[in-house]
Each structure stands twice: as C-alpha cells, then as structure tokens.
Design an enzyme around this catalytic site. Structure first.
Site, PDB file in Angstrom:
ATOM      1  NE  ARG A  27      -3.937  -1.902   2.374  1.00 45.95           N
ATOM      2  CZ  ARG A  27      -4.893  -1.927   3.292  1.00 45.95           C
ATOM      3  NH1 ARG A  27      -4.964  -0.989   4.202  1.00 45.95           N
ATOM      4  NH2 ARG A  27      -5.792  -2.875   3.296  1.00 45.95           N
ATOM      5  CG  ASP A 136     -14.273   5.640   8.623  1.00 41.35           C
ATOM      6  OD1 ASP A 136     -14.715   4.481   8.730  1.00 41.35           O
ATOM      7  OD2 ASP A 136     -13.070   5.882   8.366  1.00 41.35           O
TER       8      ASP A 136
HETATM    9  C1  LIG Z   1     -13.271  -2.655   8.251  1.00 45.43           C
HETATM   10  S1  LIG Z   1     -14.058  -1.100   8.319  1.00 45.43           S
HETATM   11  C2  LIG Z   1     -15.526  -1.524   9.255  1.00 45.43           C
HETATM   12  C3  LIG Z   1     -16.799  -0.998   8.607  1.00 45.43           C
HETATM   13  C4  LIG Z   1     -18.083  -1.417   9.295  1.00 45.43           C
HETATM   14  N1  LIG Z   1     -18.111  -0.985  10.664  1.00 45.43           N
HETATM   15  C5  LIG Z   1     -18.286  -2.914   9.176  1.00 45.43           C
HETATM   16  O1  LIG Z   1     -18.183  -3.624  10.188  1.00 45.43           O
HETATM   17  O2  LIG Z   1     -18.562  -3.391   8.079  1.00 45.43           O
HETATM   18  C6  LIG Z   1     -13.055  -0.233   9.530  1.00 45.43           C
HETATM   19  C7  LIG Z   1     -13.212   1.278   9.472  1.00 45.43           C
HETATM   20  O3  LIG Z   1     -12.641   1.849  10.664  1.00 45.43           O
HETATM   21  C8  LIG Z   1     -12.088   3.089  10.323  1.00 45.43           C
HETATM   22  N2  LIG Z   1     -11.108   3.509  11.339  1.00 45.43           N
HETATM   23  C9  LIG Z   1      -9.860   3.016  11.556  1.00 45.43           C
HETATM   24  N3  LIG Z   1      -9.269   3.694  12.558  1.00 45.43           N
HETATM   25  C10 LIG Z   1     -10.149   4.623  12.995  1.00 45.43           C
HETATM   26  C11 LIG Z   1     -10.116   5.620  14.010  1.00 45.43           C
HETATM   27  N4  LIG Z   1      -9.035   5.813  14.786  1.00 45.43           N
HETATM   28  N5  LIG Z   1     -11.223   6.389  14.179  1.00 45.43           N
HETATM   29  C12 LIG Z   1     -12.309   6.218  13.402  1.00 45.43           C
HETATM   30  N6  LIG Z   1     -12.402   5.306  12.426  1.00 45.43           N
HETATM   31  C13 LIG Z   1     -11.333   4.499  12.223  1.00 45.43           C
HETATM   32  C14 LIG Z   1     -11.458   2.834   8.961  1.00 45.43           C
HETATM   33  O4  LIG Z   1     -11.256   4.039   8.238  1.00 45.43           O
HETATM   34  C15 LIG Z   1     -12.477   1.896   8.311  1.00 45.43           C
HETATM   35  O5  LIG Z   1     -13.356   2.574   7.459  1.00 45.43           O
END
Ligand SMILES: C[S@@+](CC[C@H](N)C(=O)[O-])C[C@H]1O[C@@H](n2cnc3c(N)ncnc32)[C@H](O)[C@@H]1O
Length: 276
Positions: A27, A136
């Site tokens: 990445r 997010d």
């Molecule tokens: C795998 S996705 C999960 C999406 C959804 N909640 C699901 O379960 O399908 C994880 C998300 O967490 C967000 N994320 C990671 N670190 C974060 C942080 N410190 N604060 C807020 N969001 C965060 C990422 O940008 C990503 O979009």
C-alpha cells in the site's frame, strides 16, 4: 517502517503487526508512486514537510482497511429487529428521540442497513426524531458513503426480511441509490475515535464493528469507558466478530449475545420500566 508504524499508532491508534508487513509495504509503495516519491526517504521527507499534516492523513487513509457490506454480521440486525428496535420505535412514535452511532462506518453500508431496517419495521421512521450518526476517520470513505450509490450486486443474496427492506432502494444506471427516506436518517461526520467526541447526547445503540481489531490493547481499553458513558442506560453496544471487551469484569458492560453488550445497569429485555 517503524516511522510509519509510529504515525499509524499516534494518529489513529492503529497497530501494524509483522503479519501485515507485506500488505503495508505494497500500500505504501502505491502511495509513494502516486505522490512521485522514488525512495522511502523522500516519502518520509514529504510526510514531515506536508503542510497541515495533509500527507499524514493520506497515509492513515491508505493504511486503514475499509471492507464492509450491507447487513454484515446479520445476527446483529436480527437482534436489532427482534429485541431492540420494536420497543424503541413505539417510543419514537410517541415523540421520544432515538440516536444510533455507527462508529467506523466506512463507505456507509452499515448505517444505511440500519436505516433500511428501521424503515422496514416502520415506514414512518424517517418522520420521527431518529438520527443515525455515522463516523469514520477516513474522508475518502465518507465521501463515497455520502454519495449513497452502490453496485447493484452489493445488495444481493440477503435473508427474506431484508429483501423487503431493499424494496425501498432504487436502481439508476445499473447502480443502487439509497432513497431519500433512508438518507434522511443518516448523518456522516469525520471523527477519529481516539480524539475528543463532540456528541453530547446518549445513544440507544452503538455499532463499532471491525474497527477495534486494528487497535492495540491500550487504545481498545481506553474506549470501553467512553462507549459506556455515551450509551443510555438501556443502550446496546455491538462489536465485530473477532472483537471482545476485555477484561469484561471491570468494564461496566455485560455480554448479552454474540459480540453484543449492554451496560451492567440495563434492565433485561421485556422487564417493565422502573418507577424512579
Ligand atoms: C473494516 S471497516 C468496518 C466498517 C463497518 N463498521 C463494518 O463492520 O462493516 C473499519 C473502518 O474503521 C475506520 N477507522 C480506523 N481507525 C479509525 C479511528 N481511529 N477512528 C475512526 N475510524 C477508524 C477505517 O477508516 C475503516 O473505514
């Protein structure tokens, strides 16, 4: 690589274990190409020089995993459909406000699934005082979420009940667009879970699923009391399939189902309200 890991941890609480090294490297290589850096040193220089920490934010966006889908981990939507939402919707109909939070909402499938479920249970839901806050850290996924447009195939092969919920969606040019009634229920905001939370009111349910798995123990642990304080006494917390509150004994939560938690002072479902 330790500089990158340090920024990921400091800015977003992300942990980059050795097992993810190759993924991170590829990445990073893509990001370096797109900003015209020929060497790792050049990229580190860009990271430190970029005004307003712009490149640090882009780096976090590159490092986060955004995989999601509609009605993912459907058992939570079953719990919501059968145990949580019917009583809440009856109260909303009488004027009570309902607040939900999809924390780490990625491209929006999770909050829109909840909105579709609410509307499937009560077609008037978007006329009540109901809001789903969807947050997010990554502005890129939020702009996709706000567009409310998805591949038609992303909503295929769902259990019967949800097929009904989907009738509310319409197709335009082979894609699927969330209708206004669904969109009106959801508000998207950028929010780093490890920063301050500006929200004042308490939530009836928080979905923070498949997000904490990317954080180390310390960053996870710091969130339990904050989630608890942000939930109403009768609130619900849903985590992702490989996430657990640990240690549960001192968290102020009890587990009531698969990765489903309630505050220790919540009344069991179906018991009458307290007089006080
Ligand atoms: C795998 S996705 C999960 C999406 C959804 N909640 C699901 O379960 O399908 C994880 C998300 O967490 C967000 N994320 C990671 N670190 C974060 C942080 N410190 N604060 C807020 N969001 C965060 C990422 O940008 C990503 O979009």
């Amino acid at each position: 690589m330790s500089i990158i890991a340090g920024i990921a941890r400091e800015d977003a609480g992300l942990t980059l274990p050795d097992a993810k090294r190759l993924m991170v490297q590829s990445r990073l290589a893509r990001r370096m190409r797109s900003v015209g850096c020929l060497s790792f040193d050049d990229y580190i220089a860009l990271l430190t020089a970029s005004p307003d920490a712009e490149e640090r934010r882009a780096l976090i966006s590159v490092l986060t995993t955004n995989v999601t889908s509609f009605f993912r981990e459907a058992h939570h939507f079953e719990t919501l459909r059968t145990q949580v939402l019917p009583a809440l919707l009856r109260e909303a109909k009488r004027g009570r406000r309902l607040r939900f939070w999809s924390a780490g909402c990625s491209t929006g499938e999770e909050p829109y699934s909840l909105a579709m479920l609410l509307l499937a249970l009560d077609p008037m839901a978007s006329d009540y005082d109901i809001r789903i806050l969807a947050t997010d850290i990554d502005p890129k996924v939020l702009s996709k979420a706000k567009s409310a447009r998805y591949e038609a195939a992303s909503l295929s092969a769902l259990p019967d009940f949800y097929e009904q919920a989907l009738r509310a969606t319409r197709q335009e040019d082979g894609s699927l667009v969330m209708p206004d009634s669904v969109r009106r229920l959801v508000t998207f905001r950028q929010l780093n879970l490890h920063a301050q939370w500006p929200m004042k009111g308490r939530f009836d349910a928080i979905l923070c699923r498949n997000v904490l798995i990317y954080f180390d123990f310390e960053h996870q642990s710091a969130l339990w009391p904050r989630f608890r304080a942000s939930l109403g006494t009768e609130g619900w917390l849903f985590l992702g399939h490989s996430e657990r509150i640990h240690p549960i004994e001192t968290s102020g939560f009890i587990q009531t189902g698969v990765t489903t938690y309630r505050r220790t002072d919540a009344r069991p479902v179906g018991t009458p309200e307290r007089e006080d």
